[in-house]
Design an enzyme around this catalytic site. Structure first.
Site, mmCIF file in Angstrom:
data_model
loop_
_atom_site.group_PDB
_atom_site.id
_atom_site.type_symbol
_atom_site.label_atom_id
_atom_site.label_comp_id
_atom_site.label_asym_id
_atom_site.label_seq_id
_atom_site.Cartn_x
_atom_site.Cartn_y
_atom_site.Cartn_z
ATOM 1 N N ARG A 127 16.893 6.993 -8.668
ATOM 2 C CA ARG A 127 17.407 7.392 -9.988
ATOM 3 C C ARG A 127 18.768 8.077 -10.013
ATOM 4 O O ARG A 127 19.531 7.811 -10.946
ATOM 5 C CB ARG A 127 16.331 8.212 -10.716
ATOM 6 N N THR A 134 4.716 11.381 -0.534
ATOM 7 C CA THR A 134 5.298 12.646 -1.022
ATOM 8 C C THR A 134 4.603 13.124 -2.299
ATOM 9 O O THR A 134 4.769 14.260 -2.700
ATOM 10 C CB THR A 134 6.818 12.519 -1.271
ATOM 11 N N LYS A 183 16.529 -1.323 -1.419
ATOM 12 C CA LYS A 183 15.092 -1.202 -1.159
ATOM 13 C C LYS A 183 14.327 -1.882 -2.291
ATOM 14 O O LYS A 183 14.476 -1.536 -3.462
ATOM 15 C CB LYS A 183 14.669 0.261 -1.056
ATOM 16 N N LYS A 207 4.445 -1.083 1.865
ATOM 17 C CA LYS A 207 3.387 -0.118 2.254
ATOM 18 C C LYS A 207 2.058 -0.822 2.555
ATOM 19 O O LYS A 207 1.033 -0.549 1.941
ATOM 20 C CB LYS A 207 3.217 0.941 1.170
ATOM 21 N N ASP A 211 -4.290 -2.617 5.380
ATOM 22 C CA ASP A 211 -5.454 -3.502 5.299
ATOM 23 C C ASP A 211 -5.992 -3.672 6.718
ATOM 24 O O ASP A 211 -5.516 -2.987 7.639
ATOM 25 C CB ASP A 211 -5.041 -4.851 4.673
ATOM 26 N N ASP A 255 14.074 0.123 -8.271
ATOM 27 C CA ASP A 255 12.780 0.316 -8.930
ATOM 28 C C ASP A 255 12.828 -0.222 -10.345
ATOM 29 O O ASP A 255 12.869 0.536 -11.318
ATOM 30 C CB ASP A 255 12.391 1.798 -8.898
ATOM 31 N N ASP A 259 9.740 -2.440 0.880
ATOM 32 C CA ASP A 259 8.833 -1.279 0.907
ATOM 33 C C ASP A 259 7.473 -1.681 0.335
ATOM 34 O O ASP A 259 7.136 -1.336 -0.792
ATOM 35 C CB ASP A 259 9.475 -0.145 0.093
HETATM 36 O O1 C5P Z 1 14.397 7.719 -7.850
HETATM 37 P P1 C5P Z 1 14.147 8.320 -6.498
HETATM 38 O O2 C5P Z 1 15.412 8.685 -5.743
HETATM 39 O O3 C5P Z 1 13.166 9.470 -6.559
HETATM 40 O O4 C5P Z 1 13.466 7.136 -5.679
HETATM 41 C C1 C5P Z 1 12.933 7.322 -4.389
HETATM 42 C C2 C5P Z 1 12.367 6.032 -3.900
HETATM 43 O O5 C5P Z 1 11.696 6.272 -2.675
HETATM 44 C C3 C5P Z 1 11.324 5.368 -4.810
HETATM 45 O O6 C5P Z 1 11.471 3.963 -4.651
HETATM 46 C C4 C5P Z 1 10.009 5.827 -4.241
HETATM 47 O O7 C5P Z 1 8.974 4.899 -4.478
HETATM 48 C C5 C5P Z 1 10.327 5.875 -2.758
HETATM 49 N N1 C5P Z 1 9.468 6.727 -1.957
HETATM 50 C C6 C5P Z 1 9.283 8.074 -2.202
HETATM 51 N N2 C5P Z 1 8.441 8.796 -1.405
HETATM 52 C C7 C5P Z 1 7.827 8.200 -0.373
HETATM 53 C C8 C5P Z 1 8.039 6.847 -0.092
HETATM 54 C C9 C5P Z 1 8.874 6.138 -0.918
HETATM 55 O O8 C5P Z 1 9.873 8.622 -3.128
HETATM 56 N N3 C5P Z 1 7.053 8.915 0.428
#
Ligand code: C5P
Length: 235
Positions: free
Chosen positions: A212, A121, A36, A65, A68, A14, A63
């Site tokens: 993270r 989420t 990812k 998403k 459309d 990210d 990813d």
């Molecule tokens: O930093 P962290 O471990 O929270 O990152 C989780 C990753 O999963 C991020 O790239 C976030 O966009 C992705 N994600 C998420 N919840 C979802 C789908 C994807 O946290 N439902």
């Protein structure tokens, strides 16, 4: 470490651009196999970056998403076919016609396997109701998981909270990818429904997405290896 363990973790890149992505990958130093790439990085760095990362031996989970009309989503699946990305996300709420069109486009050689995003989420019951969906997030996740499966999608993304229910509803073959994973003692950040790597695997996840806790660690390679070890012990 066996392949079975390596293939259970994807590290979320990210970051906003190619340079920061490659710096992070240098610091990861081969301590994970899957990366990812989400919208932020893909819109900035595109297929060139995917090619570079693949050249360094990584497997790519794109990813994007997609959401459309069927024709456009099928076209987007074709546009990333041949880049070497092996997983690609679409929104299950795009409906059966969109999901079937995406699944059809993903039958081509070199196309990624598709994962359906169920309920983000970041959405709770109030957010869902505001968007016109009655029922609880858990009910909506299950409804969309069944829809995605019956529309020919290979797997889905869900939170640690729903993974056990989705696993029993969809069976052992479905790929279940789970973000919101936090090793014991690490910061929860903005995630609300978290679980440890071991718990998430035990509940039936196929692959964990971790951002993270790895990317902001003082030693990302060490943090990734610790999570892989925990996964290995839970299998
Ligand atoms: O930093 P962290 O471990 O929270 O990152 C989780 C990753 O999963 C991020 O790239 C976030 O966009 C992705 N994600 C998420 N919840 C979802 C789908 C994807 O946290 N439902």
């Amino acid at each position: 470490m066996p392949d079975e363990v390596w293939n259970r973790l994807a590290v979320a890149l990210d970051v906003p651009d190619r340079r920061s992505a490659l710096e992070l990958v240098d610091r990861l130093d081969g301590a994970c196999r899957w990366l990812k790439v989400g919208m932020e990085l893909y819109y900035a760095a595109g297929n060139d970056l995917i090619e570079t990362l693949r050249g360094r031996g990584y497997r790519i989970f794109l990813d994007l998403k997609l959401h459309d009309i069927p024709n456009t989503v099928a076209g987007a699946v074709r546009s990333v076919t041949g880049t070497g990305a092996e997983l690609l996300t679409v929104h299950a709420s795009g409906g059966p016609a969109m999901l079937r069109a995406a699944a059809e486009a993903a039958r081509a050689e070199g196309a990624p396997r598709l994962l359906a995003v169920t309920v983000l989420t970041s959405m709770d019951a109030a957010e869902l109701h505001a968007a016109g969906v009655q029922g609880t997030p858990a009910e909506q996740v299950l409804r969309l998981a069944k829809l995605a499966t019956s529309s020919g999608i290979d797997g889905m993304v869900c939170s640690p909270q729903e993974v056990a229910a989705v696993r029993s509803a969809t069976g052992p073959e479905t790929i279940l990818v789970v973000p919101g994973v936090r090793p014991e003692g690490s910061a929860v950040d903005d995630q609300k429904r978290v679980a440890t790597p071991a718990e998430t695997i035990t509940r039936g996840a196929s692959m964990l997405v971790v951002g993270r806790p790895i990317t902001r660690a003082s030693d990302p390679a060490k943090a990734a290896r610790a999570i892989l070890e925990e996964i290995g012990q839970a299998l």
